[in-house]
Design an enzyme around this catalytic site. Structure first.
Site, PDB file in Angstrom:
ATOM      1  N   ILE A  15     -35.750 -53.792 -26.506  1.00 15.72           N
ATOM      2  CA  ILE A  15     -35.729 -54.381 -27.612  1.00 15.72           C
ATOM      3  C   ILE A  15     -34.022 -54.224 -27.656  1.00 15.72           C
ATOM      4  O   ILE A  15     -33.673 -54.722 -28.857  1.00 15.72           O
ATOM      5  CB  ILE A  15     -35.482 -52.332 -28.921  1.00 15.72           C
ATOM      6  CG1 ILE A  15     -34.851 -52.433 -29.864  1.00 15.72           C
ATOM      7  CG2 ILE A  15     -33.763 -51.758 -27.957  1.00 15.72           C
ATOM      8  CD1 ILE A  15     -35.330 -51.455 -31.330  1.00 15.72           C
ATOM      9  N   ASN A  34     -34.429 -48.579 -12.415  1.00 17.58           N
ATOM     10  CA  ASN A  34     -33.235 -47.819 -13.199  1.00 17.58           C
ATOM     11  C   ASN A  34     -33.699 -46.144 -12.091  1.00 17.58           C
ATOM     12  O   ASN A  34     -34.749 -46.106 -12.962  1.00 17.58           O
ATOM     13  CB  ASN A  34     -33.022 -47.780 -14.001  1.00 17.58           C
ATOM     14  CG  ASN A  34     -32.143 -49.409 -14.126  1.00 17.58           C
ATOM     15  OD1 ASN A  34     -32.063 -50.004 -12.481  1.00 17.58           O
ATOM     16  ND2 ASN A  34     -32.446 -49.939 -15.085  1.00 17.58           N
ATOM     17  N   GLY A  74     -28.534 -46.417 -13.096  1.00 19.22           N
ATOM     18  CA  GLY A  74     -28.131 -46.962 -14.647  1.00 19.22           C
ATOM     19  C   GLY A  74     -28.840 -46.946 -15.629  1.00 19.22           C
ATOM     20  O   GLY A  74     -29.673 -47.050 -16.330  1.00 19.22           O
ATOM     21  N   HIS A 108     -39.807 -46.276 -15.867  1.00 17.68           N
ATOM     22  CA  HIS A 108     -40.493 -47.708 -16.706  1.00 17.68           C
ATOM     23  C   HIS A 108     -40.251 -48.743 -15.561  1.00 17.68           C
ATOM     24  O   HIS A 108     -38.857 -48.639 -14.941  1.00 17.68           O
ATOM     25  CB  HIS A 108     -39.908 -47.623 -18.313  1.00 17.68           C
ATOM     26  CG  HIS A 108     -38.434 -47.968 -17.505  1.00 17.68           C
ATOM     27  ND1 HIS A 108     -37.887 -46.695 -17.716  1.00 17.68           N
ATOM     28  CD2 HIS A 108     -37.841 -48.762 -18.062  1.00 17.68           C
ATOM     29  CE1 HIS A 108     -36.422 -46.251 -17.738  1.00 17.68           C
ATOM     30  NE2 HIS A 108     -36.171 -47.814 -18.179  1.00 17.68           N
ATOM     31  N   HIS A 156     -38.419 -52.589 -15.729  1.00 15.60           N
ATOM     32  CA  HIS A 156     -38.503 -54.001 -16.382  1.00 15.60           C
ATOM     33  C   HIS A 156     -39.023 -55.391 -15.390  1.00 15.60           C
ATOM     34  O   HIS A 156     -38.457 -55.050 -14.380  1.00 15.60           O
ATOM     35  CB  HIS A 156     -36.952 -53.792 -16.255  1.00 15.60           C
ATOM     36  CG  HIS A 156     -35.913 -52.903 -16.644  1.00 15.60           C
ATOM     37  ND1 HIS A 156     -35.601 -52.892 -18.245  1.00 15.60           N
ATOM     38  CD2 HIS A 156     -35.790 -51.437 -16.707  1.00 15.60           C
ATOM     39  CE1 HIS A 156     -34.981 -51.341 -18.160  1.00 15.60           C
ATOM     40  NE2 HIS A 156     -35.131 -51.015 -17.008  1.00 15.60           N
TER      41      HIS A 156
HETATM   42  P1  5GP Z   1     -33.489 -47.737 -18.495  1.00 13.56           P
HETATM   43  O1  5GP Z   1     -31.421 -48.293 -18.353  1.00 13.56           O
HETATM   44  O2  5GP Z   1     -33.375 -46.465 -18.736  1.00 13.56           O
HETATM   45  O3  5GP Z   1     -33.556 -48.236 -16.875  1.00 13.56           O
HETATM   46  O4  5GP Z   1     -33.383 -48.720 -19.415  1.00 13.56           O
HETATM   47  C1  5GP Z   1     -33.873 -48.686 -20.827  1.00 13.56           C
HETATM   48  C2  5GP Z   1     -34.159 -49.499 -21.464  1.00 13.56           C
HETATM   49  O5  5GP Z   1     -35.288 -48.872 -22.684  1.00 13.56           O
HETATM   50  C3  5GP Z   1     -33.202 -50.195 -22.220  1.00 13.56           C
HETATM   51  O6  5GP Z   1     -33.455 -51.722 -22.036  1.00 13.56           O
HETATM   52  C4  5GP Z   1     -33.708 -49.701 -23.502  1.00 13.56           C
HETATM   53  O7  5GP Z   1     -32.726 -51.177 -24.157  1.00 13.56           O
HETATM   54  C5  5GP Z   1     -35.058 -49.948 -23.736  1.00 13.56           C
HETATM   55  N1  5GP Z   1     -34.629 -49.132 -25.236  1.00 13.56           N
HETATM   56  C6  5GP Z   1     -34.080 -48.226 -25.065  1.00 13.56           C
HETATM   57  N2  5GP Z   1     -34.817 -47.688 -26.248  1.00 13.56           N
HETATM   58  C7  5GP Z   1     -36.154 -48.247 -26.811  1.00 13.56           C
HETATM   59  C8  5GP Z   1     -37.255 -48.873 -28.190  1.00 13.56           C
HETATM   60  O8  5GP Z   1     -37.006 -47.777 -28.950  1.00 13.56           O
HETATM   61  N3  5GP Z   1     -37.998 -49.743 -28.037  1.00 13.56           N
HETATM   62  C9  5GP Z   1     -38.032 -50.583 -27.091  1.00 13.56           C
HETATM   63  N4  5GP Z   1     -38.370 -51.442 -26.945  1.00 13.56           N
HETATM   64  N5  5GP Z   1     -36.595 -50.730 -26.110  1.00 13.56           N
HETATM   65  C10 5GP Z   1     -36.359 -49.701 -25.645  1.00 13.56           C
END
Ligand code: 5GP
Ligand code: ZN
Length: 113
Positions: A32, A87, A93, A100, A102
């Site tokens: 998002i 992450n 981070g 998940h 990226h």
């Molecule tokens: P992390 O920092 O945990 O590795 O990454 C989480 C990712 O999830 C972030 O890049 C954030 O932008 C994305 N994200 C968080 N909430 C949502 C959501 O409701 N929808 C989508 N499509 N991405 C999300």
């Protein structure tokens, strides 16, 4: 735990997402807040927090995501390279505690990473 997990809600379809791929094991959708022109999130349907919580039985799933990344990166237009990032924990981070991967690509410069 999974009731309040944002990625579990996306997996269940309770929160909308722009899906580009799904199968019995995982879904893939656009981040998002993209940090690059192509920014996908590969999310297992099963909830587990991160690699610290991964078990030997997840070996096939983790390998599957690594092997799927180049195909989806290319299909989404990242034709000149990409990054595959997971992450883990506060200093890693991690913001969402549902494992998940990226997939980031597209022409640089990127916003971050
Ligand atoms: P992390 O920092 O945990 O590795 O990454 C989480 C990712 O999830 C972030 O890049 C954030 O932008 C994305 N994200 C968080 N909430 C949502 C959501 O409701 N929808 C989508 N499509 N991405 C999300
Ligand atoms: Zn979850």
């Amino acid at each position: 735990m999974t009731e309040n997990c944002i990625f579990c809600k996306i997996v269940r379809g309770e929160i909308p997402s722009r899906r580009v791929y799904e199968d019995d094991d995982l879904i893939v959708f656009h981040d998002i807040h993209p940090a690059a022109p192509v920014h996908l999130l590969m999310v297992p349907r099963e909830h587990f927090a991160n690699l610290d919580a991964a078990e030997p039985r997840h070996e096939r799933l983790l390998g599957k995501m690594q092997l799927l990344a180049p195909r989806l990166a290319r299909e989404q237009g990242a034709t000149n390279g990409y990054r595959v990032v997971t992450n883990n924990g506060p200093d890693g981070g991690q913001e969402v505690y549902h494992l998940h991967v990226h997939v980031l690509g597209g022409p640089r410069p990127w916003k971050r990473l």
